[in-house]
Write a protein that holds these residues in place. Structure first.
Motif, PDB file in Angstrom:
ATOM      1  N   ASN A   1       0.947  -0.868   0.009  1.00 42.92           N
ATOM      2  CA  ASN A   1      -0.181  -0.140   0.050  1.00 42.92           C
ATOM      3  C   ASN A   1       1.141   1.598  -0.098  1.00 42.92           C
ATOM      4  O   ASN A   1       1.301   1.448   0.550  1.00 42.92           O
ATOM      5  CB  ASN A   1      -1.147   0.037   1.552  1.00 42.92           C
ATOM      6  N   ALA A   2       0.181   2.477  -0.818  1.00 41.88           N
ATOM      7  CA  ALA A   2       0.346   3.301  -0.421  1.00 41.88           C
ATOM      8  C   ALA A   2       1.073   3.851   0.964  1.00 41.88           C
ATOM      9  O   ALA A   2       0.017   3.896   1.692  1.00 41.88           O
ATOM     10  CB  ALA A   2      -0.022   4.577  -1.611  1.00 41.88           C
ATOM     11  N   MET A   3       1.602   4.970   0.717  1.00 38.31           N
ATOM     12  CA  MET A   3       1.388   5.740   1.997  1.00 38.31           C
ATOM     13  C   MET A   3       1.828   7.274   2.547  1.00 38.31           C
ATOM     14  O   MET A   3       2.141   7.201   1.250  1.00 38.31           O
ATOM     15  CB  MET A   3       2.662   5.050   3.296  1.00 38.31           C
ATOM     16  N   ALA A   4       1.807   7.745   3.217  1.00 38.14           N
ATOM     17  CA  ALA A   4       1.415   9.706   3.169  1.00 38.14           C
ATOM     18  C   ALA A   4       1.980   9.767   4.611  1.00 38.14           C
ATOM     19  O   ALA A   4       1.027   9.455   5.734  1.00 38.14           O
ATOM     20  CB  ALA A   4      -0.021   9.465   2.421  1.00 38.14           C
TER      21      ALA A   4
ATOM     22  N   ALA B   1      -1.923  22.269  11.046  1.00 40.23           N
ATOM     23  CA  ALA B   1      -1.809  23.533  12.301  1.00 40.23           C
ATOM     24  C   ALA B   1      -2.679  23.811  13.063  1.00 40.23           C
ATOM     25  O   ALA B   1      -3.670  23.438  12.605  1.00 40.23           O
ATOM     26  CB  ALA B   1      -0.544  23.974  10.907  1.00 40.23           C
ATOM     27  N   PRO B   2      -2.363  24.718  14.138  1.00 42.13           N
ATOM     28  CA  PRO B   2      -3.615  24.985  15.111  1.00 42.13           C
ATOM     29  C   PRO B   2      -3.948  26.281  13.994  1.00 42.13           C
ATOM     30  O   PRO B   2      -3.843  27.396  13.236  1.00 42.13           O
ATOM     31  CB  PRO B   2      -2.500  25.732  15.648  1.00 42.13           C
ATOM     32  N   GLY B   3      -5.514  25.530  14.017  1.00 48.20           N
ATOM     33  CA  GLY B   3      -6.352  26.008  13.251  1.00 48.20           C
ATOM     34  C   GLY B   3      -7.219  26.016  12.065  1.00 48.20           C
ATOM     35  O   GLY B   3      -7.631  26.833  11.765  1.00 48.20           O
ATOM     36  N   LYS B   4      -6.420  25.522  11.649  1.00 51.35           N
ATOM     37  CA  LYS B   4      -6.131  24.957   9.956  1.00 51.35           C
ATOM     38  C   LYS B   4      -6.565  23.562   9.712  1.00 51.35           C
ATOM     39  O   LYS B   4      -6.608  22.758  10.844  1.00 51.35           O
ATOM     40  CB  LYS B   4      -5.055  25.266   9.751  1.00 51.35           C
ATOM     41  N   GLU B   5      -6.975  24.115   8.216  1.00 41.84           N
ATOM     42  CA  GLU B   5      -7.530  21.792   8.189  1.00 41.84           C
ATOM     43  C   GLU B   5      -6.314  21.123   7.919  1.00 41.84           C
ATOM     44  O   GLU B   5      -5.813  22.003   7.500  1.00 41.84           O
ATOM     45  CB  GLU B   5      -8.451  22.006   6.447  1.00 41.84           C
ATOM     46  N   GLN B   6      -6.393  20.237   8.090  1.00 36.93           N
ATOM     47  CA  GLN B   6      -5.630  19.079   7.860  1.00 36.93           C
ATOM     48  C   GLN B   6      -5.272  19.099   6.514  1.00 36.93           C
ATOM     49  O   GLN B   6      -5.945  18.618   5.253  1.00 36.93           O
ATOM     50  CB  GLN B   6      -6.349  17.689   8.358  1.00 36.93           C
ATOM     51  N   GLU B   7      -3.615  19.065   5.746  1.00 29.83           N
ATOM     52  CA  GLU B   7      -3.602  18.501   4.365  1.00 29.83           C
ATOM     53  C   GLU B   7      -1.783  17.913   4.420  1.00 29.83           C
ATOM     54  O   GLU B   7      -1.746  17.392   5.265  1.00 29.83           O
ATOM     55  CB  GLU B   7      -2.822  20.371   4.717  1.00 29.83           C
ATOM     56  N   PHE B   8      -2.407  17.606   3.099  1.00 26.23           N
ATOM     57  CA  PHE B   8      -1.213  16.547   2.750  1.00 26.23           C
ATOM     58  C   PHE B   8      -0.316  17.083   2.242  1.00 26.23           C
ATOM     59  O   PHE B   8       0.517  18.414   2.198  1.00 26.23           O
ATOM     60  CB  PHE B   8      -2.037  16.219   1.084  1.00 26.23           C
TER      61      PHE B   8
ATOM     62  N   VAL C   1       0.710  18.684  14.223  1.00 26.72           N
ATOM     63  CA  VAL C   1       0.654  17.379  14.921  1.00 26.72           C
ATOM     64  C   VAL C   1       0.625  16.858  13.158  1.00 26.72           C
ATOM     65  O   VAL C   1      -0.209  17.524  11.902  1.00 26.72           O
ATOM     66  CB  VAL C   1      -1.070  17.399  14.503  1.00 26.72           C
ATOM     67  N   TYR C   2       1.139  16.377  12.864  1.00 22.61           N
ATOM     68  CA  TYR C   2       1.463  15.453  11.792  1.00 22.61           C
ATOM     69  C   TYR C   2       0.557  13.891  12.114  1.00 22.61           C
ATOM     70  O   TYR C   2       1.591  13.640  12.417  1.00 22.61           O
ATOM     71  CB  TYR C   2       3.376  15.041  11.440  1.00 22.61           C
ATOM     72  N   TYR C   3       0.748  13.244  10.493  1.00 22.82           N
ATOM     73  CA  TYR C   3      -0.469  12.622  11.339  1.00 22.82           C
ATOM     74  C   TYR C   3       0.330  11.627   9.781  1.00 22.82           C
ATOM     75  O   TYR C   3       0.575  11.605   8.283  1.00 22.82           O
ATOM     76  CB  TYR C   3      -1.735  12.168  10.606  1.00 22.82           C
ATOM     77  N   CYS C   4       0.459   9.926   9.902  1.00 20.70           N
ATOM     78  CA  CYS C   4       1.027   9.479   9.308  1.00 20.70           C
ATOM     79  C   CYS C   4      -0.387   8.666   8.842  1.00 20.70           C
ATOM     80  O   CYS C   4      -1.131   8.338   9.343  1.00 20.70           O
ATOM     81  CB  CYS C   4       2.168   7.896   9.242  1.00 20.70           C
TER      82      CYS C   4
ATOM     83  N   TYR D   1      -0.815   3.578  -4.898  1.00 23.41           N
ATOM     84  CA  TYR D   1       0.048   4.605  -5.500  1.00 23.41           C
ATOM     85  C   TYR D   1      -0.547   5.518  -4.515  1.00 23.41           C
ATOM     86  O   TYR D   1      -1.862   5.556  -4.413  1.00 23.41           O
ATOM     87  CB  TYR D   1       0.169   4.378  -7.127  1.00 23.41           C
ATOM     88  N   GLY D   2      -0.021   6.536  -4.136  1.00 23.27           N
ATOM     89  CA  GLY D   2      -0.625   7.298  -3.815  1.00 23.27           C
ATOM     90  C   GLY D   2      -1.255   8.667  -4.179  1.00 23.27           C
ATOM     91  O   GLY D   2      -1.466   9.273  -5.291  1.00 23.27           O
ATOM     92  N   SER D   3      -1.718   9.485  -2.908  1.00 27.83           N
ATOM     93  CA  SER D   3      -2.957  10.362  -3.526  1.00 27.83           C
ATOM     94  C   SER D   3      -2.890  11.781  -2.801  1.00 27.83           C
ATOM     95  O   SER D   3      -2.238  11.183  -1.586  1.00 27.83           O
ATOM     96  CB  SER D   3      -4.201  10.542  -4.238  1.00 27.83           C
ATOM     97  N   ARG D   4      -3.198  12.364  -2.642  1.00 26.66           N
ATOM     98  CA  ARG D   4      -3.549  14.378  -2.312  1.00 26.66           C
ATOM     99  C   ARG D   4      -4.523  14.007  -1.252  1.00 26.66           C
ATOM    100  O   ARG D   4      -5.160  14.715  -0.453  1.00 26.66           O
ATOM    101  CB  ARG D   4      -3.181  15.371  -2.704  1.00 26.66           C
TER     102      ARG D   4
END
Length: 121
Positions: free
Chosen positions: A31-34, A39-46, A90-93, A100-103
């Motif tokens: 499986n692809a991973m990512a 960031a504080p007060g923001k949406e989660q981003e790729f 905060v970084y999430y895996c 294959y990965g994607s955003r």
């Protein structure tokens, strides 16, 4: 699937950190991973993704040239260089349902608990 992210911490601008994400059951080899971040007060981003064989990598523009994603059989890494305050998050895996990965968040079914990176200026 059990993903465990680690390696976060408090650093100064310009410093480096390496994050790790371990799949304790070694079930992610096909499986692809990512990495995503929130960031504080923001949406989660790729942030970055890597294909199952490690041959295809995708980065968000904000980290290109500074971050490097890699993996071996059981662990995924994110080498982060030239950190700046905008990298504080905060970084999430995550593990993809595809090879294959994607955003797209919806392509990722399993998530680690997150590790905090704080960059002081």
């Amino acid at each position: 699937v059990q993903l465990q992210a680690s390696g976060g911490g408090l650093v100064q601008a310009g410093d480096s950190l390496r994050l790790s994400c371990t799949d304790s059951r070694r079930t992610s080899s096909n499986n692809a991973m990512a990495w995503f971040r929130q960031a504080p007060g923001k949406e989660q981003e790729f942030v970055a993704s890597i294909s199952w064989r490690g041959d295809v990598r995708i980065y968000t523009d904000a980290v290109k040239g500074r971050f490097t994603i890699s993996r071996d059989r059981s662990t995924m890494y994110l080498q982060m260089n030239s950190l700046n305050s905008e990298d504080t998050a905060v970084y999430y895996c995550a593990r993809s349902i595809k090879s294959y990965g994607s955003r797209l968040k919806e392509d990722y079914r399993y998530w680690g608990q997150g590790t905090l990176v704080t960059v002081s200026s």
